[in-house]
Design an enzyme around this catalytic site. Structure first.
Site, PDB file in Angstrom:
ATOM      1  N   LYS A   1       0.821  -1.221   0.000  1.00  9.76           N
ATOM      2  CA  LYS A   1       0.000   0.000   0.000  1.00  9.76           C
ATOM      3  C   LYS A   1       0.851   1.266   0.000  1.00  9.76           C
ATOM      4  O   LYS A   1       0.448   2.281  -0.562  1.00  9.76           O
ATOM      5  CB  LYS A   1      -0.966  -0.004   1.186  1.00  9.76           C
ATOM      6  CG  LYS A   1      -2.071  -1.038   1.011  1.00  9.76           C
ATOM      7  CD  LYS A   1      -3.294  -0.749   1.845  1.00  9.76           C
ATOM      8  CE  LYS A   1      -4.418  -1.684   1.423  1.00  9.76           C
ATOM      9  NZ  LYS A   1      -5.658  -1.492   2.150  1.00  9.76           N
TER      10      LYS A   1
ATOM     11  N   LYS B   1      -4.744  -9.352  -6.085  1.00  6.15           N
ATOM     12  CA  LYS B   1      -6.033  -9.639  -5.450  1.00  6.15           C
ATOM     13  C   LYS B   1      -7.078  -8.594  -5.830  1.00  6.15           C
ATOM     14  O   LYS B   1      -6.736  -7.438  -6.103  1.00  6.15           O
ATOM     15  CB  LYS B   1      -5.864  -9.757  -3.926  1.00  6.15           C
ATOM     16  CG  LYS B   1      -6.132  -8.509  -3.141  1.00  6.15           C
ATOM     17  CD  LYS B   1      -6.255  -8.809  -1.656  1.00  6.15           C
ATOM     18  CE  LYS B   1      -6.564  -7.522  -0.897  1.00  6.15           C
ATOM     19  NZ  LYS B   1      -7.932  -7.052  -1.057  1.00  6.15           N
TER      20      LYS B   1
ATOM     21  N   LYS C   1     -11.012  -3.155  -3.158  1.00  7.38           N
ATOM     22  CA  LYS C   1     -11.844  -1.951  -3.262  1.00  7.38           C
ATOM     23  C   LYS C   1     -11.041  -0.809  -3.829  1.00  7.38           C
ATOM     24  O   LYS C   1     -11.558   0.040  -4.540  1.00  7.38           O
ATOM     25  CB  LYS C   1     -12.314  -1.521  -1.866  1.00  7.38           C
ATOM     26  CG  LYS C   1     -13.331  -2.402  -1.258  1.00  7.38           C
ATOM     27  CD  LYS C   1     -13.874  -1.729  -0.006  1.00  7.38           C
ATOM     28  CE  LYS C   1     -13.882  -2.684   1.150  1.00  7.38           C
ATOM     29  NZ  LYS C   1     -12.710  -2.562   2.015  1.00  7.38           N
TER      30      LYS C   1
HETATM   31  P1  ATP Z   1      -8.679  -2.132   0.517  1.00  6.79           P
HETATM   32  O1  ATP Z   1      -8.217  -2.272  -0.919  1.00  6.79           O
HETATM   33  O2  ATP Z   1      -9.144  -0.769   0.885  1.00  6.79           O
HETATM   34  O3  ATP Z   1      -7.701  -2.741   1.509  1.00  6.79           O
HETATM   35  P2  ATP Z   1     -10.108  -4.618   0.521  1.00  6.79           P
HETATM   36  O4  ATP Z   1     -10.849  -4.957  -0.707  1.00  6.79           O
HETATM   37  O5  ATP Z   1      -8.783  -5.283   0.739  1.00  6.79           O
HETATM   38  O6  ATP Z   1      -9.997  -3.034   0.589  1.00  6.79           O
HETATM   39  P3  ATP Z   1     -10.718  -4.850   3.337  1.00  6.79           P
HETATM   40  O7  ATP Z   1     -11.750  -4.000   3.980  1.00  6.79           O
HETATM   41  O8  ATP Z   1      -9.287  -4.495   3.524  1.00  6.79           O
HETATM   42  O9  ATP Z   1     -11.060  -4.917   1.752  1.00  6.79           O
HETATM   43  O10 ATP Z   1     -10.941  -6.348   3.788  1.00  6.79           O
HETATM   44  C1  ATP Z   1     -12.165  -6.829   4.311  1.00  6.79           C
HETATM   45  C2  ATP Z   1     -12.174  -8.346   4.346  1.00  6.79           C
HETATM   46  O11 ATP Z   1     -12.250  -8.860   3.012  1.00  6.79           O
HETATM   47  C3  ATP Z   1     -10.904  -8.960   4.955  1.00  6.79           C
HETATM   48  O12 ATP Z   1     -11.267 -10.107   5.707  1.00  6.79           O
HETATM   49  C4  ATP Z   1     -10.092  -9.362   3.766  1.00  6.79           C
HETATM   50  O13 ATP Z   1      -9.207 -10.441   4.048  1.00  6.79           O
HETATM   51  C5  ATP Z   1     -11.184  -9.784   2.802  1.00  6.79           C
HETATM   52  N1  ATP Z   1     -10.761  -9.643   1.413  1.00  6.79           N
HETATM   53  C6  ATP Z   1     -10.368  -8.499   0.808  1.00  6.79           C
HETATM   54  N2  ATP Z   1     -10.061  -8.724  -0.470  1.00  6.79           N
HETATM   55  C7  ATP Z   1     -10.258 -10.060  -0.682  1.00  6.79           C
HETATM   56  C8  ATP Z   1     -10.102 -10.903  -1.825  1.00  6.79           C
HETATM   57  N3  ATP Z   1      -9.696 -10.427  -2.981  1.00  6.79           N
HETATM   58  N4  ATP Z   1     -10.408 -12.219  -1.685  1.00  6.79           N
HETATM   59  C9  ATP Z   1     -10.829 -12.726  -0.490  1.00  6.79           C
HETATM   60  N5  ATP Z   1     -10.988 -11.975   0.618  1.00  6.79           N
HETATM   61  C10 ATP Z   1     -10.698 -10.660   0.528  1.00  6.79           C
HETATM   62 MG    MG Z   2      -7.562  -4.725   2.365  1.00 10.19          MG
END
Ligand code: ATP
Ligand code: MG
Length: 344
Positions: free
Chosen positions: A114, A206, A209
Site C-alpha cells: 500500500k 487480489k 476496493k
Molecule cells: P482495501 O483495498 O481498501 O484494503 P479490501 O478490498 O482489501 O480493501 P478490506 O476492507 O481491507 O477490503 O478487507 C475486508 C475483508 O475482506 C478482509 O477479511 C479481507 O481479508 C477480505 N478480502 C479483501 N479482499 C479479498 C479478496 N480479494 N479475496 C478474499 N478476501 C478478501
Molecule cells: Mg484490504
C-alpha cells in the site's frame, strides 16, 4: 485458561464491497452467527490510514453496514458497529504500539504494497495498522477471526502481540486473578475455495476496493448487465477448462473463475471441474454469469432498500457501539490495571 468463544472481524469503508470481500469474509460472517457470539465492525479508523474524502466517508460507512445486513447478518443477534464510536480500539492500539516491535511491523507485506515506492510519504497510521487490528480483535478477547487470505500475516502479528503481552506482564496478570494469559491467541478462519479472489484483469493481483480499475472487480452494487459485461471481459487463457485441479496450476485466471464458481455454488473446485472439464471459457463464463446474478441480485435489492433509510443504519451502529463498548471498556480497565496505569 479457557476463553469464551467469540468471533470478531472488520471491513474497511474504503469503497464498494466486492466479490472478494463477500466470498472471503462476509459469507463466513453470516455462517458463523449460527454458532458463535459475533462482533462485526466497520473499521473506519483503518480506512483513514489512506486519504478519505470527508464528504464520502459517512456514505461508505453506511454502505458497508447496509451490506452486512443485506448479506444476512442479523444486527439484533450480533453486534454491528463502526470502530470510531468505541474509543477503546484506539486506546488499546496505543498499548500494543508499545508491545509490538518495529522489526515485526517491518515485515508486513500489506504496508509494503500500500505504501508503494514512496514509503517516506505513507502515513504513520498505515504503518501501525496491524497494531490497531490486534486491538480491534483483542479488545473483545475474540477467539476466532474470519478473514481473507491477505489478512493472515496481520493475524499472526496479533497472536505475537497477545503472546508478548501475556509474557511481559505475566506476574501482573496472575496477581490480578487472570491466570496465566490475559489475551487469547486468536485463531484465523481462512477456509474454502475463494479465500483470495483475484482481480478480473490480472490473475496475480487480489481483487480490491482500492484498485483504480472498476473492471477488476464485481461490486455487490453492480447491475446484472454490468456483472455480465465484466465477466465476459475477464482475462482468461486460450485453453479449455481442465477436468482436474492439477490442470489449474500456472493458470491463475482460470483458477480464479473456477474458485469463484465453486464458492458461490458451495462446491469444491474438483466438483466444478468434473462438471465443466473440457468446456470453453465462453460456456463456463455464461454459467458463471447466471450464478453470480442469481446470488448477488437479491443482495443488491436489499442493499438498496437499506440505503434508503440512513437513520435506521445509524441506529444499528449506535446500538452496536453501545453493546461493544460495554465489553471493550472492561478489557481496557483490566489492561490498565495489568500495565500499572492509575485510573478512576
Ligand atoms: P482495501 O483495498 O481498501 O484494503 P479490501 O478490498 O482489501 O480493501 P478490506 O476492507 O481491507 O477490503 O478487507 C475486508 C475483508 O475482506 C478482509 O477479511 C479481507 O481479508 C477480505 N478480502 C479483501 N479482499 C479479498 C479478496 N480479494 N479475496 C478474499 N478476501 C478478501
Ligand atoms: Mg484490504
Amino acid at each position: 485458561m479457557a476463553f469464551k468463544e467469540r468471533v470478531f472481524s472488520g471491513v474497511q469503508p474504503t469503497g464498494n464491497l466486492h466479490l472478494g470481500n463477500y466470498l472471503g469474509a462476509i459469507v463466513k460472517f453470516v455462517a458463523l452467527q449460527q454458532s458463535y457470539d459475533c462482533i462485526y465492525c466497520v473499521v473506519d479508523l483503518h480506512a483513514i490510514t489512506v486519504w478519505q474524502d470527508p464528504e464520502e466517508l459517512p456514505r461508505n460507512i453506511r454502505e458497508v453496514t447496509a451490506a452486512f445486513i443485506a448479506c444476512g447478518i442479523d444486527p439484533s443477534r450480533n453486534i454491528i458497529f463502526n470502530q470510531s464510536q468505541v474509543a477503546e480500539h484506539a486506546e488499546l492500539a496505543w498499548i500494543f504500539n508499545c508491545v509490538a516491535r518495529i522489526g515485526w511491523l517491518n515485515r508486513m507485506t500489506q504496508f509494503k504494497e500500500k505504501a508503494g515506492k514512496d514509503r517516506e510519504n505513507a502515513s504513520v497510521g498505515l504503518y501501525a495498522y496491524p497494531c490497531l487490528m490486534a486491538a480491534d480483535i483483542l479488545a473483545y478477547r475474540a477467539t476466532h477471526v474470519p478473514v481473507g487470505e491477505d489478512q493472515k500475516q496481520h493475524l499472526e502479528l496479533a497472536r505475537d502481540i497477545a503472546q508478548k503481552f501475556n509474557n511481559d506482564f505475566s506476574a501482573s496478570i496472575r496477581a490480578r486473578g487472570h491466570g496465566d494469559a490475559f489475551f487469547p491467541l486468536t485463531e484465523p478462519l481462512i477456509q474454502g475455495p475463494a479465500t483470495r479472489v483475484m482481480s478480473l484483469r490480472d490473475g496475480t493481483k487480489k481483487m480490491s476496493k482500492s484498485d483504480a480499475s472498476d473492471q477488476s472487480r464485481i461490486n455487490l452494487s453492480d447491475a446484472d448487465d454490468l456483472i455480465a459485461q465484466k465477466i465476459r471481459r475477464a482475462r482468461t487463457d486460450p485453453h479449455p477448462l481442465p477436468s482436474e485441479g492439477a490442470g489449474l496450476e500456472d493458470r491463475p485466471e482460470a483458477d480464479n473463475l473456477v474458485g469463484i464458481y465453486a464458492a458461490l455454488s458451495e462446491k469444491t473446485k474438483a466438483e466444478v471441474l468434473a462438471a465443466f472439464g473440457g468446456a470453453q471459457f465462453s460456456d463456463f463464463k455464461a454459467a458463471l454469469i447466471d450464478l453470480l446474478i442469481a446470488k448477488l441480485g437479491p443482495i443488491r435489492g436489499e442493499l438498496k432498500r437499506h440505503l434508503q433509510d440512513p437513520a435506521a443504519i445509524d441506529e444499528v451502529l449506535a446500538d452496536g457501539a453501545e453493546r461493544a463498548q460495554r465489553i471493550a471498556a472492561e478489557t481496557m480497565k483490566a489492561v490498565k490495571d495489568i500495565v500499572g496505569l492509575v485510573r478512576r
